[in-house]
Design an enzyme around this catalytic site. Structure first.
Site, mmCIF file in Angstrom:
data_model
loop_
_atom_site.group_PDB
_atom_site.id
_atom_site.type_symbol
_atom_site.label_atom_id
_atom_site.label_comp_id
_atom_site.label_asym_id
_atom_site.label_seq_id
_atom_site.Cartn_x
_atom_site.Cartn_y
_atom_site.Cartn_z
ATOM 1 N N TRP A 26 0.819 -1.214 0.000
ATOM 2 C CA TRP A 26 0.000 0.000 0.000
ATOM 3 C C TRP A 26 0.848 1.257 0.000
ATOM 4 O O TRP A 26 0.572 2.207 -0.728
ATOM 5 C CB TRP A 26 -1.000 -0.016 1.152
ATOM 6 C CG TRP A 26 -2.076 -1.030 0.929
ATOM 7 C CD1 TRP A 26 -2.304 -2.155 1.663
ATOM 8 C CD2 TRP A 26 -3.052 -1.041 -0.127
ATOM 9 N NE1 TRP A 26 -3.358 -2.859 1.130
ATOM 10 C CE2 TRP A 26 -3.830 -2.200 0.032
ATOM 11 C CE3 TRP A 26 -3.326 -0.190 -1.196
ATOM 12 C CZ2 TRP A 26 -4.877 -2.531 -0.826
ATOM 13 C CZ3 TRP A 26 -4.366 -0.514 -2.066
ATOM 14 C CH2 TRP A 26 -5.123 -1.665 -1.878
ATOM 15 N N LYS A 34 -12.532 -1.552 6.199
ATOM 16 C CA LYS A 34 -11.880 -2.605 6.973
ATOM 17 C C LYS A 34 -12.411 -2.633 8.407
ATOM 18 O O LYS A 34 -12.817 -3.668 8.874
ATOM 19 C CB LYS A 34 -10.364 -2.427 6.953
ATOM 20 C CG LYS A 34 -9.686 -3.048 5.733
ATOM 21 C CD LYS A 34 -9.475 -2.105 4.615
ATOM 22 C CE LYS A 34 -8.850 -2.762 3.393
ATOM 23 N NZ LYS A 34 -8.178 -1.782 2.537
ATOM 24 N N ASP A 38 -1.527 6.623 6.331
ATOM 25 C CA ASP A 38 -2.629 5.801 5.820
ATOM 26 C C ASP A 38 -2.982 4.784 6.910
ATOM 27 O O ASP A 38 -2.199 3.879 7.186
ATOM 28 C CB ASP A 38 -2.171 5.097 4.535
ATOM 29 C CG ASP A 38 -3.216 4.133 3.976
ATOM 30 O OD1 ASP A 38 -4.302 3.985 4.576
ATOM 31 O OD2 ASP A 38 -2.933 3.520 2.926
#
Ligand SMILES: *Cc1c(COP(=O)(O)O)cnc(C)c1O
Length: 361
Positions: free
Chosen positions: A102, A196, A172
């Protein structure tokens, strides 16, 4: 219906009581005579949901007053581009910790906008570790330092935060936001897709300090400028009303069951159940991640062979445990244990792992 155990990495498990609440109010929201998702986002009915979700984030995550909480569309992925477009000046640079898939994606997007200095790159080791927080120091003239609190694919999670001094730290937190308390005041900007830990896909939370907003680049299209959303309480355009409503229900439940401290304990307990089986398996299960940085959200593990991994996933699936296959880019197995996975669910997985080992080793 028997609900299966959901170990998917995202979109991921949500509490049954939230679905039941949605089901009850889907056709008619309260006694409004309309469904919320056909109601104007400028109505009082929606306003209460929208502002309620924002204030629950502020309360539960202890967001200081000098930060704005924004609710945006475009997924976490839009932030990979929006952050450098706003905060990476053409003649400047930023610093990145590239700790997994990511952060690598965010890095690739930032490079398209400006110059990026890499402080740490975990690629050669296979993204299984992190730098010491104390070693993460911004370079001279850096506009911001960028990290990813939990690498969802690699299963690597920060346990301590770098001190970057006057250079703001951006993070993030898509796969561990509100899974445990975080000192928000250490960050200039935090963002996370909701799907999530907090709700269905479709809404992204951005928490940004007021003085950082003043640094936004001029001349960007309206939607891409954070100030547009900050000035309008994230009601500049039609917000993703359904995911925001669902997220509000998840947050209300979190508050009912004891808030973020309770969440943190519950997440620690779940992760221990699974890691204890791995560590007690004499090498049958192997977690490739540096022990200091093992993720409480995404437990990645290998078995002695790919055939056994396939058999493990197939047998787990047949027993109603879904989503245990590792990400296609890394293989192996992964159990995602987000906020809404129960301790009992993680316990069932742990028992299954023990049984499978007994049978196959
Ligand atoms: C899932 C995830 C993303 C991407 O989120 P989208 O909402 O699909 O864009 C980004 N970062 C991390 C850490 C993630 O887990």
């Amino acid at each position: 219906m028997t609900r299966k155990l959901n170990f998917y990495a995202g979109p991921s498990v949500l509490p049954l009581e939230v679905f039941e609440e949605i089901q009850k109010n889907m056709v008619e929201y309260g006694d409004s005579g309309l469904s919320l998702i056909e109601t104007s986002h400028r109505s009082a009915t929606y306003d209460e949901v929208h502002m309620g979700a924002i204030s629950l984030i502020r309360e539960l995550f202890a967001v200081p007053d000098n930060y704005k909480v924004l609710l945006l569309g475009g997924g976490a992925t839009l932030q990979f581009g929006m952050i450098p477009m706003n905060f990476l000046p053409k003649d400047g640079h930023c610093d990145f910790v590239v700790s997994g898939s990511w952060s690598k994606k965010a890095y690739d997007d930032a490079k398209k906008i400006g110059s990026v200095n890499v402080l740490f790159d975990g690629k050669s080791e296979g993204y299984v570790s992190l730098p010491d927080a104390g070693d993460v120091k911004p370079s001279d003239g850096s506009s911001y330092v960028y990290i990813t609190s939990n690498e969802t694919i690699g299963g690597v999670q920060w346990k301590d935060w770098p001190d970057t001094g006057d250079v703001p730290l951006f993070c993030d937190m898509s796969s561990d936001i509100m899974s445990h308390p975080v000192p928000v005041e250490k960050f200039g900007l935090i963002y996370a897709g909701a799907q999530k830990n907090l709700g269905p896909a479709g809404v992204t939370i951005v928490i940004v300090r007021d003085d950082i907003l003043e640094r936004c680049a001029d001349g960007l299209p309206a939607y891409l400028d954070y100030r547009t959303h900050a000035n309008k309480d994230s009601l500049y355009n039609t917000p993703p009303v359904f995911p925001i409503w669902a997220m509000k229900l998840v947050l209300e439940r979190m508050k009912r069951i004891g808030g973020i401290e309770a969440m943190a304990k519950h997440n620690r307990d779940k992760a221990s159940l699974v890691y204890d089986v791995i560590d007690g398996s004499d090498g049958f299960y192997r977690c490739p991640v540096d022990e200091r940085y093992r993720s409480e959200m995404n437990v990645v593990f290998r078995l002695p062979s790919e055939d056994l991994e396939k058999a493990f996933v197939a047998e787990a699936t047949s027993k109603g445990m879904m989503g245990l296959k590792g990400h296609r880019s890394v293989g192996g197995c992964r159990a995602s244990l987000y906020n809404s996975m129960t301790v009992e669910g993680a316990g069932e997985l742990a028992e299954f792992m023990k049984g499978f080992m007994k049978e196959k080793r």
